[in-house]
Structures are given as structure tokens and as C-alpha cells.
Design a protein around this motif. Structure first.
Motif, short mmCIF file in Angstrom:
data_model
loop_
_atom_site.label_atom_id
_atom_site.label_comp_id
_atom_site.label_asym_id
_atom_site.label_seq_id
_atom_site.Cartn_x
_atom_site.Cartn_y
_atom_site.Cartn_z
N PHE A 159 0.86 -1.18 0.00
CA PHE A 159 0.00 0.00 0.00
C PHE A 159 0.90 1.24 0.00
CE2 PHE A 159 -1.72 -3.37 2.63
CZ PHE A 159 -3.01 -3.55 2.13
N ALA A 160 0.49 2.26 -0.73
CA ALA A 160 1.22 3.53 -0.69
C ALA A 160 0.20 4.67 -0.71
CB ALA A 160 2.17 3.65 -1.88
N THR A 161 0.55 5.75 -0.04
CA THR A 161 -0.40 6.87 0.03
C THR A 161 0.34 8.20 0.04
OG1 THR A 161 -2.23 7.82 1.30
CG2 THR A 161 -0.45 6.83 2.57
N ARG A 162 -0.33 9.19 -0.52
CA ARG A 162 0.12 10.58 -0.39
C ARG A 162 -0.85 11.27 0.55
NH1 ARG A 162 0.19 13.11 -5.85
NH2 ARG A 162 -2.06 13.35 -5.56
N THR A 163 -0.33 11.95 1.58
CA THR A 163 -1.19 12.54 2.62
C THR A 163 -0.83 14.00 2.90
OG1 THR A 163 0.31 11.68 4.32
CG2 THR A 163 -1.60 10.32 3.77
N THR A 164 -0.23 14.68 1.95
CA THR A 164 0.28 16.04 2.18
C THR A 164 -0.80 16.99 2.68
OG1 THR A 164 1.88 15.66 0.39
CG2 THR A 164 1.59 17.93 1.17
N LYS A 165 -1.93 17.05 1.98
CA LYS A 165 -3.00 17.98 2.37
C LYS A 165 -3.66 17.54 3.68
CE LYS A 165 -4.04 19.66 -2.27
NZ LYS A 165 -5.06 19.81 -3.34
N THR A 166 -3.76 16.25 3.86
CA THR A 166 -4.37 15.70 5.09
C THR A 166 -3.56 16.11 6.32
OG1 THR A 166 -5.21 13.82 3.81
CG2 THR A 166 -5.09 13.57 6.21
N VAL A 167 -2.25 15.93 6.23
CA VAL A 167 -1.38 16.26 7.36
C VAL A 167 -1.31 17.77 7.57
CG1 VAL A 167 0.97 16.08 8.26
CG2 VAL A 167 -0.06 14.13 7.07
N GLU A 168 -1.29 18.53 6.47
CA GLU A 168 -1.26 19.99 6.60
C GLU A 168 -2.52 20.51 7.28
OE1 GLU A 168 -0.49 24.17 6.14
OE2 GLU A 168 0.66 22.37 6.61
N GLU A 169 -3.66 19.90 6.98
CA GLU A 169 -4.90 20.33 7.66
C GLU A 169 -4.80 20.06 9.16
OE1 GLU A 169 -9.75 19.80 7.72
OE2 GLU A 169 -8.63 19.22 5.92
N ALA A 170 -4.28 18.90 9.53
CA ALA A 170 -4.12 18.60 10.96
C ALA A 170 -3.16 19.58 11.61
CB ALA A 170 -3.61 17.17 11.13
N ILE A 204 3.36 -7.12 -10.30
CA ILE A 204 2.32 -6.74 -9.35
C ILE A 204 1.04 -6.37 -10.10
CG2 ILE A 204 3.95 -5.86 -7.63
CD1 ILE A 204 2.94 -3.00 -8.61
N LYS A 205 -0.03 -6.32 -9.33
CA LYS A 205 -1.32 -5.90 -9.87
C LYS A 205 -1.87 -4.79 -8.98
CE LYS A 205 -6.01 -7.52 -10.87
NZ LYS A 205 -6.96 -8.67 -10.77
N ILE A 206 -2.14 -3.64 -9.58
CA ILE A 206 -2.78 -2.55 -8.84
C ILE A 206 -4.26 -2.90 -8.67
CG2 ILE A 206 -3.41 -0.10 -8.83
CD1 ILE A 206 -0.48 -0.34 -8.54
N LEU A 207 -4.73 -2.95 -7.45
CA LEU A 207 -6.12 -3.33 -7.19
C LEU A 207 -7.06 -2.13 -7.28
CD1 LEU A 207 -5.62 -5.78 -4.20
CD2 LEU A 207 -5.90 -6.34 -6.62
N GLU A 208 -6.71 -1.06 -6.58
CA GLU A 208 -7.58 0.12 -6.59
C GLU A 208 -6.87 1.29 -5.94
OE1 GLU A 208 -11.00 -0.03 -4.01
OE2 GLU A 208 -10.04 -1.46 -2.67
N SER A 209 -7.41 2.48 -6.19
CA SER A 209 -6.96 3.67 -5.47
C SER A 209 -8.19 4.35 -4.89
CB SER A 209 -6.20 4.62 -6.40
OG SER A 209 -7.05 5.15 -7.39
N SER A 210 -8.02 5.00 -3.76
CA SER A 210 -9.16 5.65 -3.11
C SER A 210 -8.69 6.90 -2.37
CB SER A 210 -9.84 4.68 -2.13
OG SER A 210 -8.88 4.16 -1.22
N PRO A 211 -9.55 7.92 -2.30
CA PRO A 211 -9.15 9.17 -1.65
C PRO A 211 -9.00 9.02 -0.15
CG PRO A 211 -11.47 9.24 -2.25
CD PRO A 211 -10.92 7.98 -2.84
N VAL A 212 -8.12 9.82 0.43
CA VAL A 212 -7.97 9.91 1.88
C VAL A 212 -8.04 11.38 2.27
CG1 VAL A 212 -6.59 7.81 2.05
CG2 VAL A 212 -5.44 10.02 1.81
N CYS A 213 -8.49 11.65 3.49
CA CYS A 213 -8.62 13.04 3.92
C CYS A 213 -8.72 13.12 5.44
CB CYS A 213 -9.84 13.70 3.29
SG CYS A 213 -11.42 12.98 3.83
#
Length: 294
Positions: free
Chosen positions: A17-28, A223-232
Motif C-alpha cells: 500500500f502507498a499513500t500521499r497525505t500532504t494535504k491531510t497532514v497539513e490540515e491537521a 504486481i497488480k494494482i487493485l484500486e486507489s481511493s481518496p484519503v482526507c
């Protein structure tokens, strides 16, 4: 947009799993007015919660508590199945000198203590696992937890880059978990790729996507990419919930607030939203309490 990507090896030997959380962390950071080391510690924990919660379903909730004896105090983070995360650090305005390598001293700010991870899967009792903190750097502690408490050999990378104006310019994470059928060739390939893996926050700062990060770690493997989904960042607090909380503390406490302060001001720990209850509000709450006790 911040988002998380799930992928698996085509031979079933690992998942990643990999994620980008820049805006999420900045809001916190903004909500809690965090100084750099607190922003990094909270951001890593929030990102880790999203990665560990990537397989949650329905109303499942995952909560991480980092309870160290360092100046930051407790770090509490909660994530749900919709990719929503919230969290806070007990002492957000902590300043410590950088490490000799020029990095934020997250480990020193967290200190020694324990990591607790609770999975509430809608059963009678939530499951909580606990381990001693290995370093206080969060990623190493989570990998240790997964290996020891859940018997899943794992690699975790978490990064938060804080700019000179205190804003979060890059944040994200990676979680790699091996399955028992992983053969030696796969392990050697992954170990080589991880050894050459750059700082994750630097990759995100350069514009690399979660897909790019997964491809870097799995270079030479199918590898096989299964899905991507938003985080916030999202908190489910509300005026109604806090009113129920006031009802729950009882008539005596609410009466004291009314008489001594003429009202009440309540802050949500997770999002720092402030709720004001004036004298009329408290009087109405007292009437509701009396109705319930009849």
C-alpha cells in the motif's frame, strides 16, 4: 488530491500500500497549530493509520495510541474504512534541536513508551495489540508491532517534510507485507529495492505518485494494482454529539457550569473545533437531563 493505492504481487507473495497525505497532514497541522516536530510525529501516525486501515470495511475503525514519555505526550489517531483520518498530539508546540543529520527529532520528542493499536470491527470487544516503542520514529514502531503482535513481517516507511514556514510540503507512506509463501528470490529483490529506496517525503516532494512509489519498491517483480481511493482529514464531531456528552456528565456538573461560568466552551480534541453553549443552551440541557431521570 491525497489518495491511497492498494496492490498485490501476482504470485500472491506480498501486498503493498502507498499513500500521499500532504494535504491531510497539513490540515491537521493547521487545526492544532503544530510546530514542526509535532507536525511530523502526528503526520506519520495519521499516515500509518490510513495504511493499516486500508482493509477496513463498513463501520470498522482503527485507533493508534502512541504513549511515550517525551515532551509531545500522547498521540491519538483514528481512521475509518472511508479513508478518513483524525488525530491530535497532546503537546503540539514542542521545539527540540535537529538531529546531527539535520532531521526533525521525532524519536526524542516521542520518547520511550508503548504503541497500542485497536481494531474495532463491530464485534462485541475491539481487539487491541500493544508493543514497546522501538525508536519513537513511528514507522519502525509500526513495523515492529505488525511483526510481533500480528505475526506479519512488514516494512513501513512514513515521511513528513515540513517547510521553513512550518507548513507541510510533502507527506506520505508505504506499507509492504509479506505472506508465508514468499520465496527467497522475491525476498532478495524486495530487500535490494528497499535498501536503495530514497527518503519517501523527498519522492513526494518531487511529484512522485503512490503508484510510482509502489513501482520503485517492486522493481523487477510482477504486481497488480487493485484500486486507489481518496484519503482526507475528517472528524465526526458535532454540536449534537457534544450536547449528548454534556447530558452524560449529569445534572450536578452542568448546573455548576451554568452557575459559575454562565455557559460552557468545549473543544474537540481531534479537530480543535470549538463549540459554545450559552446559559440558554445549558438550561435546555438541564431540562433534558431532568426528563430522562423522571
Amino acid at each position: 488530491m491525497d489518495y491511497l493505492v492498494r496492490a498485490v504481487a501476482t504470485d500472491g507473495s506480498f501486498r503493498i500500500f502507498a499513500t500521499r497525505t500532504t494535504k491531510t497532514v497539513e490540515e491537521a497541522r493547521q487545526r492544532h497549530n503544530c510546530w514542526p516536530v509535532a507536525a511530523a510525529a502526528l503526520g506519520r501516525t495519521m499516515t500509518g493509520a490510513l495504511l493499516l486501515g486500508a482493509n477496513l470495511k463498513g463501520e470498522d475503525i482503527l485507533t493508534i495510541r502512541v504513549l511515550g514519555d517525551g515532551p509531545l505526550g500522547a498521540i491519538i489517531v483514528s481512521a475509518n474504512a472511508n479513508g478518513e483520518v483524525k488525530g491530535y498530539v497532546q503537546e503540539p508546540q514542542v521545539d527540540l534541536p535537529s538531529t546531527p543529520e539535520g532531521k526533525l527529532p521525532v524519536g526524542a520528542a516521542v520518547g520511550k513508551g508503548h504503541l497500542h493499536i485497536t481494531r474495532d470491527l463491530g464485534l462485541k470487544e475491539p481487539f487491541t495489540g500493544s508493543v514497546e516503542l522501538v525508536s519513537g520514529e513511528i514507522a519502525e514502531d509500526m513495523a515492529h508491532y505488525l511483526t510481533i503482535s500480528e505475526q506479519t513481517p512488514s516494512a513501513v516507511a512514513l515521511g513528513v517534510l515540513v517547510d521553513t514556514d512550518n507548513s507541510v510540503s510533502a507527506a506520505g507512506g508505504l506499507l509492504l507485507q509479506l505472506f508465508p509463501n514468499a520465496d527467497e528470490e522475491v525476498l532478495q529483490n524486495l530487500e535490494k529495492n528497499l535498501a536503495e529506496f530514497p527518503h519517501l517525503s523527498s519522492l513526494i516532494k518531487e511529484g512522485k505518485t503512490p503508484e510510482d512509489i509502489i513501482n520503485l519498491v517492486t522493481k523487477g517483480l510482477d504486481i497488480k494494482i487493485l484500486e486507489s481511493s481518496p484519503v482526507c482529514f475528517r472528524c465526526n464531531c458535532s454540536r449534537e454529539r457534544l450536547e449528548d456528552l454534556l447530558i452524560g456528565i449529569g445534572q450536578e456538573e452542568v448546573s455548576a457550569m451554568l452557575e459559575e461560568q454562565g455557559g460552557a466552551e468545549i473543544n474537540c480534541h481531534f479537530c480543535a473545533q470549538q463549540y459554545r453553549f450559552d446559559a440558554g443552551d445549558l438550561q435546555r440541557i438541564l431540562e433534558r437531563i431532568k426528563e430522562q431521570t423522571k
